[in-house]
Every structure is written in structure tokens, then in C-alpha cells.
Design a protein around this motif. Sequence first.
Motif, short mmCIF file in Angstrom:
data_model
loop_
_atom_site.label_atom_id
_atom_site.label_comp_id
_atom_site.label_asym_id
_atom_site.label_seq_id
_atom_site.Cartn_x
_atom_site.Cartn_y
_atom_site.Cartn_z
N GLY A 1 0.82 -1.21 0.00
CA GLY A 1 0.00 0.00 0.00
C GLY A 1 0.85 1.26 0.00
O GLY A 1 0.52 2.25 -0.66
N ALA A 2 1.98 1.20 0.73
CA ALA A 2 2.90 2.35 0.74
C ALA A 2 3.49 2.56 -0.65
O ALA A 2 3.61 3.69 -1.13
N CYS A 3 3.80 1.44 -1.33
CA CYS A 3 4.32 1.54 -2.70
C CYS A 3 3.28 2.16 -3.63
O CYS A 3 3.56 3.10 -4.38
N ALA A 4 2.06 1.63 -3.54
CA ALA A 4 0.98 2.15 -4.41
C ALA A 4 0.72 3.62 -4.12
O ALA A 4 0.46 4.42 -5.04
N SER A 5 0.82 4.00 -2.84
CA SER A 5 0.56 5.40 -2.45
C SER A 5 1.61 6.35 -3.02
O SER A 5 1.29 7.44 -3.49
N VAL A 6 2.88 5.91 -3.01
CA VAL A 6 3.94 6.76 -3.58
C VAL A 6 3.77 6.87 -5.09
O VAL A 6 3.88 7.96 -5.66
N VAL A 7 3.43 5.76 -5.74
CA VAL A 7 3.17 5.82 -7.19
C VAL A 7 2.05 6.80 -7.47
O VAL A 7 2.15 7.67 -8.35
N ALA A 8 0.99 6.73 -6.67
CA ALA A 8 -0.16 7.64 -6.87
C ALA A 8 0.25 9.09 -6.62
O ALA A 8 -0.12 10.00 -7.37
N ALA A 9 1.06 9.32 -5.57
CA ALA A 9 1.48 10.69 -5.25
C ALA A 9 2.36 11.26 -6.37
O ALA A 9 2.24 12.44 -6.72
#
Length: 287
Positions: A227-235
Motif C-alpha cells: 500500500g505504501a508503494c501504491a501510495s507513492v506511485v499515486a502521489a
Amino acid sequence: MMNITFTKMHGCGNDYIYINCLENMIENPEGLSRLVSDRHFGIGGDGVVLICPSEIADAKMRMFNADGSEGKMCGNAIRCVAKYLYDHQIVPKNTMSIDTLSGVKIIQVYAENGKMTSATVDMGKPNLEPSALPILMDRTESIVNMPFTIENKDYHITTVSMGNPHCVIITDNIESINLPIVGPTFELNPIFPESVNTEFIEIVSRTSINMRVWERGSGETLACGTGACASVVAAVLNGHCDFDTDIEVNLLGGKLIIRYSDHGVFMTGPATTVFKGEIEWDGYLIR
Ligand SMILES: N[C@H](CCC[C@H](N)C(=O)O)C(=O)O
């Protein structure tokens, strides 16, 4: 009846029951979720992780959520699996490979006095195609900051697959989100036929975000590596954080460092052994 030894470990407070299945496999591993969900009659945690043999990597990880559903990848757990393998000298290597339902991941181990303290995991490249999540939407282009209404509430979503599905919402106050109410409206929504992990993030700076997560099958956890990975990609996709830069992700249970580059997404974080134990297991009930 069989006696099962287990190791309780966590990554940033995302805690699982780890069982070494390198010699023999557990029957009915889904039933182990009973050990997770009930702290009184069981052990407690966010799920169960089996450490299994592999023909193509140093080991294979199978991860089960608290509800018994099998997840395809688990960032915090894969660091703990690497720690288990390294600390027990099963894989005495500083670079190891662990197979998952989302493919083989490479882990760089950092150790002190023969014990792994943290690791960097090559989490692979994100898949931004809606069909990869999947989400039932007649659309092929990636979903970035798309208006999305669920149960009369308006959101803007960015969807990212890290081998498991994530729906990321950027907001200005994650503390105010009533996750036990809001989380299931995403998790149980039929538009996500395989359900979804949902992250709410606050942008702190171009190199720092705060994150909370409602995990499919486990509810709110203190941390979620994928989720942290997906969140950074989204940011990054939404222009708030820098590409190919270490981004600090602040979670309820600790901090992860995520870098999204042309080579993929890299996650660096700790892994901790809490205790070891033994249970009598007849495959269904806990004695
Ligand atoms: N906590 C995990 C994610 C589990 C995802 C799981 N809930 C699923 O996709 O079914 C992590 O650190 O990446």
C-alpha cells in the motif's frame, strides 16, 4: 492433531503468524485464520504467512489475510520472511529471492551481528491498467485522480496494482477518515470483483506522505508495504511527490522508504521478531 511451531513477526506493526513449511505443508492453511482473529482463543495478528520451498527462488511466501483469503503479495511480510530465513541461517545470503503469487522478488538484507535489521525489496513495476486491479470499468487508460462516488460520498481515486490491488485517495486530513465505516464500502464494492486495499494519504512534502490503510481481508492495519508503494506511485502520478527519489511514508506503526523509478518500486523498511510459540492444531479447532 499436530503441533505447529510459529514465529510472530511484524513490519511496522503489520503483524503476522509465520509458519516454517519448508519441511512439511500445513493442511487447511485458510483455517489458520482462526488463530489470527481471536486474541483470546488464538494468537492475534493481521494474518498468517507460510514459508514454503521453491524450485525457482530461495523460498516461497504464501500470505493469508485475517479472513482466510490468500493475498498475492505482502511487502511487510516479505521482509519478515527474509529475516526468518537469514536469522535461522536457512538462506545465509545478503541478497535473496522469494517467490510470491505476484512473482519472484529480490531482497537486499541489512544485518548486524548475524541478525537482519531491515531490507530493501525490489517490488517490481506498478501496473496501472484498470484490468490489472481489476476494476469493472469500461476503460483502458490508467485511473489517476478520477472522480468516484461510493454510497453518496465523492472521492478522487488513483488505482495501482502492486501484484495486489490498491485504490489510493489523496486527502488533507487522514485522521478524520472513519475507516471502519468507509473502508468496507470500497472493500465490498462489486466494482472491485477481487476486492481492494484502500489507502488514504496526506501529502506532507515532495518527499514525505502520511498514510492509513483499510486492507481487504484484514481491515485497518498499522502498515501496508504494498500500500505504501501504491501510495507513492499515486502521489508521483498526481504531481505531489518526486520520481526516482526516496519518499518517506509515515504509517501508524512506523516508517517505510519508497522509491518509484524507471526500474520499478523499491521499499526499504524494518522487520522484527516478537516471539516464538507452539500450538496444537487439528486443522480446524484450537485446543
Ligand atoms: N499488509 C500487506 C498487504 C496485504 C494485502 C492483502 N490485504 C491483500 O492484498 O489481500 C503489505 O504489507 O503489503
